[in-house]
Design a protein around this motif. Structure first.
Motif, PDB file in Angstrom:
ATOM      1  N   PRO A 245     -18.052  -6.454  31.757  1.00 38.24           N
ATOM      2  CA  PRO A 245     -16.915  -6.998  30.999  1.00 38.24           C
ATOM      3  C   PRO A 245     -17.014  -6.707  29.501  1.00 38.24           C
ATOM      4  O   PRO A 245     -15.995  -6.445  28.849  1.00 38.24           O
ATOM      5  N   SER A 246     -18.225  -6.751  28.939  1.00 38.67           N
ATOM      6  CA  SER A 246     -18.393  -6.454  27.518  1.00 38.67           C
ATOM      7  C   SER A 246     -18.030  -5.008  27.231  1.00 38.67           C
ATOM      8  O   SER A 246     -17.400  -4.691  26.202  1.00 38.67           O
ATOM      9  N   GLN A 249     -14.239  -4.695  27.414  1.00 40.34           N
ATOM     10  CA  GLN A 249     -13.605  -5.277  26.229  1.00 40.34           C
ATOM     11  C   GLN A 249     -13.669  -4.311  25.055  1.00 40.34           C
ATOM     12  O   GLN A 249     -12.670  -4.081  24.363  1.00 40.34           O
ATOM     13  N   GLU A 253     -10.501  -1.920  22.940  1.00 41.10           N
ATOM     14  CA  GLU A 253     -10.266  -1.796  21.505  1.00 41.10           C
ATOM     15  C   GLU A 253     -10.396  -0.356  21.042  1.00 41.10           C
ATOM     16  O   GLU A 253      -9.564   0.138  20.275  1.00 41.10           O
ATOM     17  N   LEU A 385     -15.876 -12.994  19.135  1.00 40.93           N
ATOM     18  CA  LEU A 385     -16.306 -12.358  20.372  1.00 40.93           C
ATOM     19  C   LEU A 385     -17.833 -12.368  20.498  1.00 40.93           C
ATOM     20  O   LEU A 385     -18.379 -12.578  21.587  1.00 40.93           O
ATOM     21  N   PRO A 397     -12.571 -13.422  27.918  1.00 42.89           N
ATOM     22  CA  PRO A 397     -12.304 -12.640  26.706  1.00 42.89           C
ATOM     23  C   PRO A 397     -11.893 -11.197  26.991  1.00 42.89           C
ATOM     24  O   PRO A 397     -11.091 -10.623  26.247  1.00 42.89           O
ATOM     25  N   MET A 398     -12.433 -10.611  28.056  1.00 41.11           N
ATOM     26  CA  MET A 398     -12.035  -9.245  28.432  1.00 41.11           C
ATOM     27  C   MET A 398     -10.535  -9.191  28.725  1.00 41.11           C
ATOM     28  O   MET A 398      -9.815  -8.305  28.239  1.00 41.11           O
ATOM     29  N   TYR A 399     -10.042 -10.158  29.504  1.00 46.08           N
ATOM     30  CA  TYR A 399      -8.612 -10.187  29.820  1.00 46.08           C
ATOM     31  C   TYR A 399      -7.772 -10.458  28.571  1.00 46.08           C
ATOM     32  O   TYR A 399      -6.695  -9.874  28.388  1.00 46.08           O
ATOM     33  N   THR A 401      -8.436  -9.691  25.431  1.00 50.27           N
ATOM     34  CA  THR A 401      -8.339  -8.517  24.561  1.00 50.27           C
ATOM     35  C   THR A 401      -7.429  -7.452  25.165  1.00 50.27           C
ATOM     36  O   THR A 401      -6.706  -6.762  24.439  1.00 50.27           O
ATOM     37  N   ALA A 438      -5.581 -10.812  19.211  1.00 50.79           N
ATOM     38  CA  ALA A 438      -6.924 -10.935  19.779  1.00 50.79           C
ATOM     39  C   ALA A 438      -7.719 -12.010  19.062  1.00 50.79           C
ATOM     40  O   ALA A 438      -8.408 -12.826  19.692  1.00 50.79           O
TER      41      ALA A 438
END
Length: 458
Positions: A245-246, A249, A253, A385, A397-399, A401, A438
């Motif tokens: 997931p990191s 994310q 970006e 983050l 947080p992945m969703y 962003t 974000a």
């Protein structure tokens, strides 16, 4: 939190963050040095480096994003004084990062034909292809280096990555100079020389990092007992649950900014070159926020290990406020010097390209005004983050962003860039919108989680 406590936290955060910031600024300087030196060759060469790096940055985001999973795991274990767990995370992380680096190199090489589909100037693509192959190879040592860096950061030993980056920059500048321009016995390779400089300096960086950490007495225990037989599926999965997931994310970006490069390239090579100049400057100042994000991740991870959630909230807020202050200072400098900074990247004495050069400077100065505002949002979102990663909260947080960047931000960039007179400036207004959404979404998530943890532990 009292003013005195805030000042105390500010001082500690700065001491911990400074080596990280210096290391990250140095890392960004490798790309900026390429841009400055290549920019002296012409706007076409600068646009080619921009296009080539855009694909590499996508792959790099996956590797670096994945490696960040190591820091909160090690920071939490460090608080608990669990040496075996720290060693296990480090060894598994090294193997994973080596494999990911090789996979990303292959992925970028096979993805080269994508450049033909991006509506980029033909002369730019011809120069970008050989540059891309060599810079893609540099991903292998870079991602391995990330495993060492995240390991040291998790132990709050942030100075060693700074030393490695300083060494790499000195080496990189020297190699670039002799290979780009053809000094002494060396051939004049142009942008290919810049690519080779990046490869050699990154190989030297990972070798340097290995031996400088190995020489530290308190770290020797973590380099012992390395064996493939000791590597377990369970630890791979634990790292992957945070790392994937990191990585996604960070991918969201970076691809947003890469799409901005491609959009500007479809507008024209002067817009693409101007975008690269503004992006180089914004990336440099963003490294300060990235350094503070690492501090946020380390300190929140430590407090999570102690289960001190009120202290966690206070520490996190002190890092957020420090980031806001730093980014506001940079925003002011961008506004003051927006007409001056683009000149650093271009050769005004080249009369053959004077018309293009003047146009690039005009566009870049406008983009820097937008960058002055959006870097505030960018700084806040990345430091929050970092705090969420310290809490090992990565999926939601992945969703968030993805929605902020691609559902809200990119459509604005595309419409304003392609269908209005704003063109490249419109592309950057869309970036500003995505980063602002974000920052808002992530802060609300952090506020919700910390208040929930405090209530549950009262």
């Amino acid at each position: 939190m009292s003013l005195q406590t805030f000042i105390k936290e500010f001082n500690y955060n700065i001491r911990l963050a400074l080596p990280v910031i210096m290391g990250m600024v140095g890392h960004t300087l490798i790309a900026i040095v390429d841009n400055i030196m290549v920019g002296r060759l012409g706007s076409t060469e600068l646009a080619a480096v921009s296009l080539g790096n855009s694909l590499v940055f996508i792959a790099m985001s996956l590797g670096i994003g994945f490696s960040t999973a190591l820091t909160p795991l090690i920071a939490e274990a460090d608080t608990e004084k669990d040496t075996d767990h720290i060693r296990s995370v480090f060894h598994h992380g090294l193997v994973l990062c080596a494999g990911i680096g090789l996979a990303l190199f292959a992925l970028v090489v096979f993805a080269q034909p994508i450049m033909e589909l991006l509506d980029q100037p033909r002369e730019v693509i011809v120069l970008a292809k050989p540059f891309l192959t060599w810079v893609a190879f540099s991903l292998v040592p870079l991602i391995i280096y990330q495993a060492y860096k995240q390991f040291a950061d998790g132990l709050s030993m942030t100075q060693y990555s700074m030393y490695a980056i300083i060494m790499a920059n000195i080496l990189h500048i020297g190699i670039n100079y002799v290979l780009i321009y053809g000094v002494w016995i060396f051939p004049k390779l142009g942008i290919l020389g810049a690519a080779l400089g990046t490869v050699i300096s990154r190989i030297a960086m990972v070798v340097f990092m290995h031996f400088i950490l190995l020489r530290q007495p308190q770290l020797k225990v973590y380099f012992q007992k390395f064996s493939l037989k000791n590597l377990k599926k369970e630890m791979y999965l634990k790292i992957a649950q945070l790392g994937i997931p990191s990585a996604l994310q960070m991918l969201f970006e970076v691809v947003l900014f890469t799409a901005a490069i491609w959009l500007c390239g479809s507008i024209g090579k002067t817009s693409q070159a101007a975008n690269q100049i503004a992006l180089s400057m914004a990336s440099l100042t963003f490294m300060f926020a990235m350094g503070l994000s690492v501090v946020s991740m380390i300190r929140v991870g430590n407090q999570k290990g102690l289960q001190d959630y009120k202290g966690l909230l206070s520490i996190a807020r002190s890092v957020f406020m420090l980031t806001l202050l730093v980014e506001m200072i940079f925003a002011t400098l961008f506004v003051i010097f927006h007409n001056v900074l683009p000149h650093l990247f271009l050769n005004l004495e080249n009369e053959m390209q004077i018309q293009d050069t003047v146009e690039v400077i005009k566009i870049a100065s406008q983009l820097l005004l937008v960058a002055a505002v959006f870097q505030i949002s960018d700084g806040i979102q990345v430091v929050v983050l970092g705090a969420l990663r310290g809490l090992q909260d990565v999926k939601i947080p992945m969703y968030m962003t993805f929605v902020a960047y691609w559902v809200l931000g990119f459509p604005i960039s595309y419409y304003l860039g392609k269908y209005t007179e704003l063109k490249a400036v419109g592309v950057w207004i869309g970036l500003l919108a995505g980063l602002t959404f974000a920052a808002l979404f992530l802060y609300l998530r952090f506020d919700y989680l910390t208040k929930k943890l405090i209530r549950e532990n009262e």
